[in-house]
Design an enzyme around this catalytic site. Structure first.
Site, PDB file in Angstrom:
ATOM      1  N   LYS A 120      43.867  43.430  39.605  1.00  0.00           N
ATOM      2  CA  LYS A 120      43.847  42.137  40.279  1.00  0.00           C
ATOM      3  C   LYS A 120      42.425  41.637  40.520  1.00  0.00           C
ATOM      4  CE  LYS A 120      45.367  38.495  42.234  1.00  0.00           C
ATOM      5  NZ  LYS A 120      45.856  37.433  41.313  1.00  0.00           N
ATOM      6  N   ARG A 146      46.332  46.404  42.644  1.00  0.00           N
ATOM      7  CA  ARG A 146      44.894  46.732  42.507  1.00  0.00           C
ATOM      8  C   ARG A 146      44.665  47.763  41.402  1.00  0.00           C
ATOM      9  NH1 ARG A 146      41.894  45.142  47.022  1.00  0.00           N
ATOM     10  NH2 ARG A 146      40.308  46.667  46.478  1.00  0.00           N
ATOM     11  N   ASN A 179      37.654  53.963  46.101  1.00  0.00           N
ATOM     12  CA  ASN A 179      37.697  52.726  45.305  1.00  0.00           C
ATOM     13  C   ASN A 179      36.256  52.304  45.099  1.00  0.00           C
ATOM     14  OD1 ASN A 179      38.197  50.241  44.095  1.00  0.00           O
ATOM     15  ND2 ASN A 179      38.243  49.186  46.074  1.00  0.00           N
ATOM     16  N   GLY A 180      35.846  52.159  43.840  1.00  0.00           N
ATOM     17  CA  GLY A 180      34.476  51.731  43.529  1.00  0.00           C
ATOM     18  C   GLY A 180      33.959  52.544  42.363  1.00  0.00           C
ATOM     19  N   TRP A 240      43.004  52.255  39.112  1.00  0.00           N
ATOM     20  CA  TRP A 240      42.709  51.538  37.873  1.00  0.00           C
ATOM     21  C   TRP A 240      41.570  52.309  37.247  1.00  0.00           C
ATOM     22  CZ3 TRP A 240      38.495  48.033  36.363  1.00  0.00           C
ATOM     23  CH2 TRP A 240      38.750  47.403  35.129  1.00  0.00           C
ATOM     24  N   CYS A 281      40.747  49.863  42.591  1.00  0.00           N
ATOM     25  CA  CYS A 281      41.825  50.760  43.004  1.00  0.00           C
ATOM     26  C   CYS A 281      42.247  50.371  44.421  1.00  0.00           C
ATOM     27  CB  CYS A 281      41.329  52.194  43.011  1.00  0.00           C
ATOM     28  SG  CYS A 281      40.604  52.717  41.458  1.00  0.00           S
ATOM     29  N   GLU A 326      42.725  27.699  30.786  1.00  0.00           N
ATOM     30  CA  GLU A 326      43.444  28.539  31.758  1.00  0.00           C
ATOM     31  C   GLU A 326      44.787  28.968  31.201  1.00  0.00           C
ATOM     32  OE1 GLU A 326      42.931  30.256  34.155  1.00  0.00           O
ATOM     33  OE2 GLU A 326      44.842  30.555  35.145  1.00  0.00           O
ATOM     34  N   GLU A 353      47.255  37.324  29.034  1.00  0.00           N
ATOM     35  CA  GLU A 353      47.126  38.456  29.969  1.00  0.00           C
ATOM     36  C   GLU A 353      48.472  38.978  30.462  1.00  0.00           C
ATOM     37  OE1 GLU A 353      45.323  38.073  33.850  1.00  0.00           O
ATOM     38  OE2 GLU A 353      45.671  35.933  33.839  1.00  0.00           O
ATOM     39  N   LYS A 397      46.305  32.802  30.797  1.00  0.00           N
ATOM     40  CA  LYS A 397      47.575  33.191  31.425  1.00  0.00           C
ATOM     41  C   LYS A 397      48.501  33.839  30.416  1.00  0.00           C
ATOM     42  CE  LYS A 397      46.887  33.285  34.641  1.00  0.00           C
ATOM     43  NZ  LYS A 397      45.678  32.963  35.168  1.00  0.00           N
ATOM     44  N   HIS A 410      37.254  21.354  13.045  1.00  0.00           N
ATOM     45  CA  HIS A 410      35.958  21.970  12.704  1.00  0.00           C
ATOM     46  C   HIS A 410      36.092  23.473  12.469  1.00  0.00           C
ATOM     47  CE1 HIS A 410      33.888  18.247  13.443  1.00  0.00           C
ATOM     48  NE2 HIS A 410      34.510  18.128  14.601  1.00  0.00           N
TER      49      HIS A 410
HETATM   50  C1  AGP Z   1      43.247  35.763  36.080  1.00  0.00           C
HETATM   51  O1  AGP Z   1      44.631  35.604  35.929  1.00  0.00           O
HETATM   52  C2  AGP Z   1      42.825  37.192  36.095  1.00  0.00           C
HETATM   53  N1  AGP Z   1      43.522  37.934  37.085  1.00  0.00           N
HETATM   54  C3  AGP Z   1      41.315  37.341  36.200  1.00  0.00           C
HETATM   55  O2  AGP Z   1      40.735  36.589  35.164  1.00  0.00           O
HETATM   56  C4  AGP Z   1      40.697  36.861  37.520  1.00  0.00           C
HETATM   57  O3  AGP Z   1      40.817  35.458  37.629  1.00  0.00           O
HETATM   58  C5  AGP Z   1      39.222  37.246  37.547  1.00  0.00           C
HETATM   59  O4  AGP Z   1      39.135  38.653  37.481  1.00  0.00           O
HETATM   60  C6  AGP Z   1      38.486  36.743  38.798  1.00  0.00           C
HETATM   61  O5  AGP Z   1      39.075  37.307  39.928  1.00  0.00           O
HETATM   62  P1  AGP Z   1      38.648  36.695  41.367  1.00  0.00           P
HETATM   63  O6  AGP Z   1      39.123  35.261  41.400  1.00  0.00           O
HETATM   64  O7  AGP Z   1      39.323  37.563  42.378  1.00  0.00           O
HETATM   65  O8  AGP Z   1      37.141  36.759  41.463  1.00  0.00           O
END
Ligand code: AGP
Length: 588
Positions: free
Chosen positions: A583, A27, A96-97, A72, A2, A459, A466, A463, A482
């Protein structure tokens, strides 16, 4: 995760906090709320949904002190009542936490007659504060924190105190000065417009902040001083360009990120890093999501450069099944935010087991930098879009340089050249549109490649899924036959990445296998002969500028970042704030 914001100054707090929350929405954006304090009274507004839903409710919120939160959801659905701030008696708090032991605390308090309005863990903090308060505010804060387990960044209002209190334990809090007062926030973007300088609270710190005074105490309530550093506004000035989303702006910043990371690297890479890596028995990369995906590329780069046993491990797995390490081992924790709970925990465990801990991060004042023995900066600037793009590119650049130690000048020159190509590619991103259209019109999308192209495929799949919510997955091209081939039909798109001449022939076999089963193929390649061979036979070909295979991931990854962005927009999604995500995941 958050976002929290607090302000105490000479201006109306509500609007200043609202503006800060807008900058922290990456966040979390399930709900938001603000409480201001004036004349010993609280003024509170909180709503489910995005921060903008508060905009029409600010005018009656009096006071030059306040706290705010964008959420969040972890405990309790995204609703008005679960939105922060949470109030009890003389206190209002934002958090936050995670309060891991909130259930027994809540039961005890309910037993004692406390009425809880929300399903959140955070609300217990307000109730404990009010239950232990005897007029000594910082004493109440200390007593409250001593009862909590978990992690917290708190901003607290008390009706008997004109300012706010900020507390950091396992979740980040910065204190910033400017705009006629002081701020507290989870991250710098919230205050970059108005603040001149900032400091970072250390674990356990408690800050008592008023309009013109900030007193910081350690967990034992001993006065401490934390260094204030200038806010590098250029890192947070989101260019008034024609980018309709942070994601597109950040993809277009890939080139700048490569250059900036190359520029900063020499300052950080000294101090025996090369000797450590050359003498290591093991080099273990650890990360989550995109940070793990960039570690896959790092493993390949390091395998050709160092004799150590080299592995990339997913942090959430490593923390429960850590690889064996010795005091000759080097662990490289990769994290854009430097706050990801799984990565932090895995790094702590491996460091405690004796390894030398290197952090590769885009956030210089983050938790990972406080436990690392060495920090190598990724200089991407603040990354707002939940989907990591430029930070992935910066991590790759950092790994290239680390793998080229001690004389990395030649590699740096190669990186600067590929940065120029990346800059041109991102400007001409309409070429991504055709493949994006194919993604949106497919039931599923597979990204396949061999060698380094397989790392990019991993990767690229993350992308696309998500930001567009299209089912996508990645496979080493050789694995298709396979099993996955059973899924291929005319509604399934395979994006095949072929940027390594040495593996091109084999990857072409995968293209033929898919075409012979009427699967759709989009080809992303730096090899003209491959493009020529399949043009007209596949649904789309994106011929990238010719670069050596070991550098091609900068371009193929950027191309597929653009495809993911375009697909999200075509699918009517918000690429910056995808559903259910945040994030940085600062909880398990
Ligand atoms: C990637 O696009 C996502 N936002 C997520 O997988 C992110 O890479 C992951 O949560 C790790 O975050 P960080 O690099 O801040 O540790």
């Amino acid at each position: 995760m958050c976002g929290i914001v607090a302000y105490a100054g000479d201006k109306r707090a509500a609007e200043i906090i609202y503006s800060g929350l807008e900058k922290l929405e990456y966040r979390g954006y399930d709900s938001a709320g603000i409480t201001t304090l004036s004349g010993g009274e609280f003024y509170t507004v909180k709503r489910s949904g995005r921060v903008c839903r508060l905009s029409k409710c600010l005018e009656d919120m009096r006071g030059a002190t306040g706290i705010g939160h964008t959420r969040w959801a972890t405990h309790g659905e995204a609703s008005d009542v679960n939105a922060h701030p949470h109030l009890c008696g003389r206190f209002a708090i934002v958090h936050n936490g995670i309060i891991e032991n909130y259930a027994p605390l809540k039961a005890q308090l309910a037993e004692a007659g406390h009425i809880f309005l929300s399903q959140t863990d955070s609300e217990v903090v307000a109730h404990i504060l009010d239950s232990v308060y005897d007029g000594d505010i910082i004493g109440a804060v200390k007593k409250t924190c001593s009862r909590l387990k978990g992690c917290w960044a708190l901003a607290i209002l008390c009706k008997d105190f004109k300012g706010f209190i900020a507390v950091s334990r396992g979740s980040p809090v910065i204190i910033a000065r400017g705009n006629g007062g002081f701020f507290a926030a989870s991250d710098i973007p919230a205050v970059a417009d108005g603040a001149d300088n900032y400091c970072v609270l250390q674990d356990g710190d408690v800050a008592m902040v008023e309009r013109d005074e900030c007193k910081i105490y350690s967990a034992e309530l001993k006065p401490v001083s934390r260094e204030f550093m200038p806010v590098e506004r250029e890192q947070y000035a989101w260019l008034g360009d024609d980018c309709s989303h942070h994601m597109l702006r950040e993809i277009r910043s890939n080139a700048r990120t490569i250059r900036a990371t190359c520029q900063k690297f020499p300052l950080a890479a000294g101090g025996g890093l090369y000797e450590r890596l050359r003498g290591a028995d093991k080099i273990i990369f650890v990360g989550c999501g995109t940070a793990y995906n960039s570690a896959l590329a790092a493993k390949r780069l390091f395998s050709g450069a160092y004799d150590a046993f080299i592995e990339a491990v997913i942090a959430s797995e490593a923390r429960y099944n850590p690889p064996a390490v010795t005091d000759r081992s080097v662990v490289i924790a990769v994290s854009q935010s430097g706050e990801t709970a799984d990565t932090l925990k895995a790094a702590e465990i491996l460091k405690e087991a004796g390894a030398y801990l290197v952090a590769v991060t885009n956030t210089g004042y983050s938790a990972i930098t406080r436990i690392a023995d060495k920090v190598l900066p990724v200089c991407a600037g603040s990354e707002i879009c939940v989907a990591a793009t430029k930070s992935y590119t910066g991590q790759l650049a950092c790994f290239h340089l680390m793998s080229a130690l001690p004389d990395y000048a030649r590699r740096k020159a190669e990186l600067l050249k590929v940065a120029d190509e990346a800059e041109k590619l991102a400007a001409d991103e309409l070429l991504s549109l055709r493949i994006a259209e194919l993604c949106v019109s497919s039931r599923a999308v597979f990204f396949i490649g061999r060698g380094g192209d397989a790392d990019v495929a991993t990767e690229a799949a993350l992308k696309l899924k998500e930001v567009s919510y299209i089912f996508s997955d990645d496979y080493p091209a050789g694995e298709l036959k396979h099993g996955t081939l059973a899924l291929i039909d005319e509604d399934v798109l395979s994006v095949v990445i072929i940027c390594d001449e040495c593996l091109a022939e084999k990857s072409k076999n995968a293209v033929e296998q898919i075409l012979s089963r009427k699967g759709k193929v989009a080809l992303v390649t730096t090899i003209k002969s491959v493009s020529d061979e399949f043009s007209g036979r596949v649904s789309a070909v994106w011929l990238l500028p010719p670069v050596p295979a070991h550098l091609s991931h900068f371009l193929s990854a950027e191309a597929l970042q653009l495809v993911a962005y375009r697909a999200a927009v075509l699918a009517g999604r918000d690429p910056d704030k995808p559903r259910n995500l945040a994030k940085s995941v600062t909880v398990e």
